[in-house]
Design an enzyme around this catalytic site. Structure first.
Site, PDB file in Angstrom:
ATOM      1  N   ILE B 147      12.545  55.189  40.449  1.00  0.00           N
ATOM      2  CA  ILE B 147      13.067  55.572  41.759  1.00  0.00           C
ATOM      3  C   ILE B 147      14.031  54.503  42.280  1.00  0.00           C
ATOM      4  CG2 ILE B 147      12.415  55.979  44.157  1.00  0.00           C
ATOM      5  CD1 ILE B 147       9.862  57.264  43.153  1.00  0.00           C
ATOM      6  N   CYS B 148      15.227  54.949  42.656  1.00  0.00           N
ATOM      7  CA  CYS B 148      16.257  54.082  43.231  1.00  0.00           C
ATOM      8  C   CYS B 148      16.528  52.902  42.289  1.00  0.00           C
ATOM      9  CB  CYS B 148      15.834  53.661  44.637  1.00  0.00           C
ATOM     10  SG  CYS B 148      17.118  52.813  45.545  1.00  0.00           S
ATOM     11  N   GLN B 149      16.376  51.687  42.780  1.00  0.00           N
ATOM     12  CA  GLN B 149      16.601  50.527  41.911  1.00  0.00           C
ATOM     13  C   GLN B 149      15.609  50.559  40.735  1.00  0.00           C
ATOM     14  OE1 GLN B 149      15.185  46.853  43.496  1.00  0.00           O
ATOM     15  NE2 GLN B 149      16.734  45.595  42.480  1.00  0.00           N
TER      16      GLN B 149
END
Lengths: 342, 355
Positions: B147-149
């Site tokens: 998720i995301c980074q």
């Protein structure tokens, strides 16, 4: 008795009446042509004082933010409609937009929160565009040994030349290196302050652009035959104009440079301060930040190696176990073959 | 004539209504209960330094799938966003599709952790969590949801340890860090990261928070609270809002060395997409990713522009690449009702077909 944090419903009821009274005063004030004070704002301040002290931690910060932003909303509403005539409020909007543009055109009379020259009207009007700047100041205060405001308040413009002169003078005597460091610290402080002013100047130019965008959006609404019928709609439109302008401008190379300069100048100042503190600690034979960093780096390297070795060891153990099983199976097979042969 | 028609009496009534809602809301805030986050039952199964690996309990009557799913969340912000509340939980949605869900909680790095590098995170912590799970399940590989980074870290991990990843799902994951709409990227281009890290050691969460809020300062630090006044009379909405506020401002500090490399290599030099990235001693080539990939992005994402995620297409060697566009923002993709209805079941379905 109702379960309130104060254990007393009468107290809450009293507060409610108190609030209602202030609200009534606000209503009356809004119908006056030029209300002397912002009754709404005053009411919120008293409300805040009465409530937030006893609020649970989980709510305290949110209550503060709600009250701050409500106050801002009320300020803006007050400014939008300050000189409204009794039938319609659209006529004074042009004046308001003109005033916003004039005020932002000369930001240092109104934009800087602690300027003595600003008028109350300007201060209220500009408060909205202080949001990004205010957010930054909070961060700086939380990061700095010296609070952000202190950095901001270093006398600069008035004594700039004299200060530069003093800072250019070479250090003398046994403490010349120390003198140079303090000179550099002050130089970095001034550099940060100067960048901060550029940063604020940038935002003030956005204020003017937002007012222009607001004019445009209102004109578009007019062309479509739509009208704004509530203070909230007007507030939302103003937020939307400010946000649009902000989004456009902060994507420019000019802002990217400014943002970099702001962070870098603050860090350079803090870095110099850390060096001075470290040197003082060193003279007292106490551990310094630099020494701790070296130890932490070495420790992390050792831990990294340990973890890798442990992993290798585990892999080898599993391999040996597998080989042992295979070996045992071969022995068993050989033994079985031998029995069959016999 | 400007198109504004607000009569003073109407304005007074509006302000009175606003004030009353505010006062009622304050009472609700005074009575607010402590905030609980991370609602689904779970147990800590592996710990290392400040990292905790959690395994979520399966939902009753939902048979578990054989291949476990590891959620790798970002280092910024806290992973309980994926399990924020009973009716807004990505984790719960995944459990409902039979996933055996594990999640890495990175904890809060302090100054003693400032030397932790991306290599330590990717080839150290993530790899050991993967090994632990594979060993527990006696499997050679598992599924990863980054998720995301965390998605970026997962891409690097998969590029290096492809044999251990059966399927990869990336969610609002930046891949191209220099797209024209990327505000964060534009801002950090002139930042002296070495000076920042050398000065502060770890990068304070407050500074990151300020940066994120600065992306939309008037909406995120102003208008949001005015809009909230309309909801303050509803206790459950107050509680939800407080929960979200807690998450937004709950930003761990970033280990200095990791931050240094992440900003320099990813944001300033865009090395991941250019194929010039090195983690530790290993070169990262997205082409080494051969497993099925589901790439999910949010169309109104103000942190990771959709195009920054879409850049993954054609960069891997996966013969099974799927994209899912979510009509919402960076946060809405985990917590909105639409996400619960559309995104999480879609992930579960995609994984189940391939596991």
């Amino acid at each position: 008795m109702m379960d309130t944090p104060f254990g007393n419903t009468d107290w809450m009821e009293l507060q409610r009446k108190y609030w209602q009274t202030w609200t009534d005063m606000g209503l009356k004030a809004m119908n006056q042509k030029n209300p002397g004070t912002l009754a709404w704002e005053g009411a919120l301040d008293y409300w805040r004082q009465a409530l937030t002290v006893n609020a649970p931690d989980v709510s305290k910060v949110l209550m503060d933010k709600l009250l701050d932003q409500s106050k801002l909303f009320m300020r803006l509403t007050d400014e939008f409609f300050r000189n409204a005539n009794s039938n319609s409020t659209s006529g004074n909007m042009e004046d308001w937009l003109d005033t916003v543009q004039k005020t932002f055109a000369n930001p240092f009379t109104g934009f800087i929160a602690n300027s003595n020259e600003q008028t109350e009207v300007m201060r209220r009007m500009l408060a909205f565009w202080e949001l990004p700047f205010d957010n930054w100041q909070r961060i700086v205060s939380s990061l700095a040994l010296v609070p952000g405001d202190a950095l901001f308040n270093i006398p600069h413009e008035q004594v700039k030349d004299k200060l530069q002169q003093v800072l250019s003078a070479p250090g003398l005597g046994y403490t010349r290196e120390e003198q140079t460091q303090y000179q550099d610290l002050l130089r970095q402080g001034l550099q940060y302050q100067s960048t901060l002013r550029d940063y604020m100047q940038f935002f003030s130019s956005l204020g003017i652009k937002s007012a222009e965008r607001m004019r445009l959006r209102l004109s578009e609404l007019s062309t479509k035959g739509s009208t704004i019928e509530s203070a909230r709609e007007l507030y939302d439109l103003w937020v939307s104009c400010c946000e649009d302008i902000y989004a456009e401008q902060v994507m420019t190379p000019e802002y990217a440079m400014l943002y970099g300069r702001l962070i870098n100048s603050l860090m350079a100042f803090k870095h110099r301060m850390t060096t001075i503190v470290d040197e003082s600690l060193g003279t007292l034979n106490m551990p310094t930040r630099a020494e701790l960093r070296t130890l932490q780096d070495r420790l992390q390297e050792t831990r990294r190696e340990n973890k890798a070795l442990r992993h290798d060891l585990e892999t080898l153990r599993e391999l040996v176990a597998t080989l042992n099983i295979k070996h045992t199976n071969i022995d068993t097979d050989n033994a079985a073959t031998a029995v069959i042969s016999n | 004539m400007l198109p504004i028609n607000i009569r003073p009496d109407k304005l007074s009534a509006e302000m009175l209504d606003f004030s009353q809602k505010l006062s009622k809301g304050m009472e609700n805030l005074l009575n607010a209960k402590p905030i609980d986050t991370g609602v689904s039952p779970k147990e800590a199964v592996y710990k290392e330094d400040k990292l905790v690996l959690y395994r979520y309990h399966a939902l009753p009557d939902v048979p578990k799938k054989q291949i476990p799913l590891l959620i790798v969340y970002a280092l910024v912000n806290r992973p309980y966003m994926t399990d924020l509340q009973e009716d807004r939980s990505t984790v719960k949605g995944l459990l409902a599709t039979g996933q055996d869900v594990y999640l890495i909680d990175w904890g809060y790095p302090d100054q003693a952790d400032h030397s932790i590098t991306l290599d330590d995170y990717i080839n150290g912590y993530i790899d050991r969590c993967v090994d632990y799970i594979c060993h527990t399940h006696n499997l050679p590989s598992l599924n990863i949801l980054g998720i995301c980074q965390g998605g970026t870290l997962s891409l690097c991990y998969t590029a290096l340890h492809g044999s251990k990843v059966k399927n990869l799902v990336t969610m609002v994951t930046p891949v191209d860090f220099k797209t024209p709409q990327d505000m964060l990227s534009a801002w950090v281009q002139h930042m002296d990261v070495n000076m920042c890290v050398d000065t502060m050691g770890n990068v304070p969460g407050e500074l990151l928070n300020w940066t994120f809020l600065s992306l939309k300062p008037f909406s995120l630090t102003g208008q949001k609270y005015i809009n909230m006044v309309d909801l303050l009379d509803d206790e459950s909405k107050v509680q939800n809002f407080l929960r979200m506020e807690k998450w937004i401002f709950d930003s761990p500090d970033q280990a200095g060395e990791t931050f240094r490399q992440f900003i320099q290599d990813f944001y300033q030099n865009n090395k991941l997409i250019l194929g010039t990235l090195t983690i530790g001693e290993h070169e990262i080539a997205l082409k080494n990713i051969t497993c099925p990939v589901l790439n999910i992005y949010a169309l109104q994402d103000h942190l990771v522009p959709p195009v920054a995620s879409q850049a993954l297409k054609n960069k891997t060697s996966s013969a099974d690449y799927t994209e899912l566009a979510f009509p919402g923002g960076h946060i809405g993709i985990y917590v909105s009702r639409k996400a619960q209805k559309d995104v999480t079941p879609a992930i579960g379905k995609w994984l189940n077909v391939r596991s």
